[in-house]
Design a protein around this motif. Structure first.
Motif, PDB file in Angstrom:
ATOM      1  N   ASN A  87       0.830  -1.210   0.000  1.00 19.06           N
ATOM      2  CA  ASN A  87       0.000   0.000   0.000  1.00 19.06           C
ATOM      3  C   ASN A  87       0.856   1.247   0.000  1.00 19.06           C
ATOM      4  O   ASN A  87       2.053   1.204   0.321  1.00 19.06           O
ATOM      5  CB  ASN A  87      -0.944  -0.005   1.208  1.00 19.06           C
ATOM      6  N   SER A  88       0.234   2.373  -0.363  1.00 16.95           N
ATOM      7  CA  SER A  88       0.964   3.639  -0.456  1.00 16.95           C
ATOM      8  C   SER A  88       0.940   4.436   0.835  1.00 16.95           C
ATOM      9  O   SER A  88       1.604   5.470   0.941  1.00 16.95           O
ATOM     10  CB  SER A  88       0.364   4.491  -1.587  1.00 16.95           C
ATOM     11  N   THR A 108      -3.621   3.955  -1.972  1.00 14.42           N
ATOM     12  CA  THR A 108      -3.937   2.866  -2.897  1.00 14.42           C
ATOM     13  C   THR A 108      -3.311   1.566  -2.412  1.00 14.42           C
ATOM     14  O   THR A 108      -2.372   1.563  -1.615  1.00 14.42           O
ATOM     15  CB  THR A 108      -3.418   3.175  -4.311  1.00 14.42           C
ATOM     16  N   THR A 154      -1.760  -2.149  -3.934  1.00 11.38           N
ATOM     17  CA  THR A 154      -1.234  -2.820  -5.119  1.00 11.38           C
ATOM     18  C   THR A 154      -1.161  -4.319  -4.870  1.00 11.38           C
ATOM     19  O   THR A 154      -0.637  -4.766  -3.845  1.00 11.38           O
ATOM     20  CB  THR A 154       0.157  -2.276  -5.492  1.00 11.38           C
ATOM     21  N   THR A 188       0.285  -7.797  -6.383  1.00 11.89           N
ATOM     22  CA  THR A 188       1.323  -8.241  -7.305  1.00 11.89           C
ATOM     23  C   THR A 188       1.426  -9.764  -7.301  1.00 11.89           C
ATOM     24  O   THR A 188       1.810 -10.363  -6.285  1.00 11.89           O
ATOM     25  CB  THR A 188       2.686  -7.638  -6.918  1.00 11.89           C
ATOM     26  N   ALA A 237       0.768  -6.790 -12.177  1.00 13.18           N
ATOM     27  CA  ALA A 237       0.187  -6.262 -10.938  1.00 13.18           C
ATOM     28  C   ALA A 237      -0.921  -5.261 -11.258  1.00 13.18           C
ATOM     29  O   ALA A 237      -1.004  -4.725 -12.368  1.00 13.18           O
ATOM     30  CB  ALA A 237       1.267  -5.587 -10.106  1.00 13.18           C
ATOM     31  N   THR A 270      -3.144  -1.862  -9.361  1.00 12.45           N
ATOM     32  CA  THR A 270      -3.254  -0.919  -8.244  1.00 12.45           C
ATOM     33  C   THR A 270      -4.680  -0.408  -8.167  1.00 12.45           C
ATOM     34  O   THR A 270      -5.277  -0.026  -9.189  1.00 12.45           O
ATOM     35  CB  THR A 270      -2.285   0.254  -8.426  1.00 12.45           C
TER      36      THR A 270
END
Length: 309
Positions: A205-206, A250, A252, A254, A260, A262
């Motif tokens: 995550n961001s 966000t 992601t 993968t 991947a 997002t």
């Protein structure tokens, strides 16, 4: 005069004889008579009844008369239009047929094919998982009913993921609402046989926090055969949890093999208040005022803005 009487034969073309039998007297059989096919009244499409999305399917189009005989005089270049299959969704890819010049032409557009002795064989590519019923017309005669080709199109191999997350969510609490991760082929079809135990999916995550509640041991990795059902992981049921700094961010996903994906922005609100934090000056004079602030915070240290009144 059988011509004047209007003698007609309907049935299989070829060479054969006709026998005339009176009630009284001896029957007579003609010499061999060649019956040619009648005028073309329909087109018949044949080919494989199954195919993988994006793969070629060799199909044959045959011009036939009302009795089902191949009309060998139906020859030369014919402008055909195909229908009965739909486009894939991600990306949008229209079904196609290869024309005489070896170019792929979309369904619904004119496809020039050259017939010899009433038939032509070419390649067809379908991209959407469905039961397609492929028809064709030259503008005058068509393939209809049982003359069409029914094709069961199956997904190709998994190449990417698609994610849908509901916003907002709450820090430290399992996600609510509809939250799904879908295994897809190159055309956006769901790959129903996807197995996360052989192709693990890691979530990052961001926002800088941690993801838990997934796979074996409740980690941030989907790694169990049962994590996906018919190609779709229900992240709500799996117990997807984010713990950390609140805000908009966000996620992601993968896979070990594949592209991947997002998510769109998800707002993470603070969790329930678990403690009060007192701040102010670390020094003061006896009897003087010291401005202090009391803040309600959740387990991750986010200010709980709903702690009011």
């Amino acid at each position: 005069n059988l011509t004047s009487l209007g003698m007609i034969f309907s049935g299989t073309s070829g060479a054969g004889t006709f026998t005339f039998t009176p009630v009284s007297g001896t029957a007579v059989t003609s010499g061999s008579v060649t019956i040619n096919a009648g005028a073309a009244t329909r087109l018949v499409v044949t080919g494989s009844a199954t195919q993988t999305a994006g793969a070629s399917n060799s199909i044959t189009i045959t011009a036939k008369d009302a009795s089902g005989n191949t009309v060998t005089t139906y020859t030369g270049s014919k402008n055909l239009t195909f229908s009965g299959a739909t486009s894939s969704t991600a990306p949008v890819t229209t079904p196609k047929v290869t024309n005489t010049a070896a170019a792929d032409i979309a369904f619904g557009s004119t496809t020039a094919l050259t017939f010899a002795s009433g038939t032509v064989t070419t390649n067809m590519k379908l991209y959407n998982v469905e039961s397609a019923v492929v028809a064709v017309t030259d503008g005058s005669i068509s393939a209809a009913g049982a003359d069409r080709l029914t094709v069961a199109v199956s997904a190709s191999t998994m190449t990417k993921l698609a994610v849908s997350l509901t916003s907002p969510q709450t820090n430290g609490t399992a996600f609510t609402g509809t939250n799904t991760l879908t295994a897809q082929d190159a055309y956006g079809n769901t790959v129903t046989g996807f197995n996360a135990s052989t192709n693990n999916v890691t979530v990052t995550n961001s926002l800088g926090g941690t993801v838990s509640g997934l796979g074996s041991g409740g980690t941030n990795v989907l790694n169990q055969a049962g994590d996906f059902t018919s190609g779709v992981a229900n992240l709500t049921t799996d117990g997807f949890i984010y713990t950390g700094t609140s805000g908009a961010g966000t996620f992601t996903f993968t896979p070990v093999s594949g592209t991947a994906v997002t998510s769109s922005s998800v707002t993470i609100n603070a969790g329930a208040a678990t403690r009060l934090v007192v701040t102010g000056s670390a020094t003061q004079t006896a009897g003087a005022s010291n401005s202090i602030t009391i803040t309600a915070k959740d387990a991750s240290g986010n200010t709980v803005s709903t702690y009011t009144g």
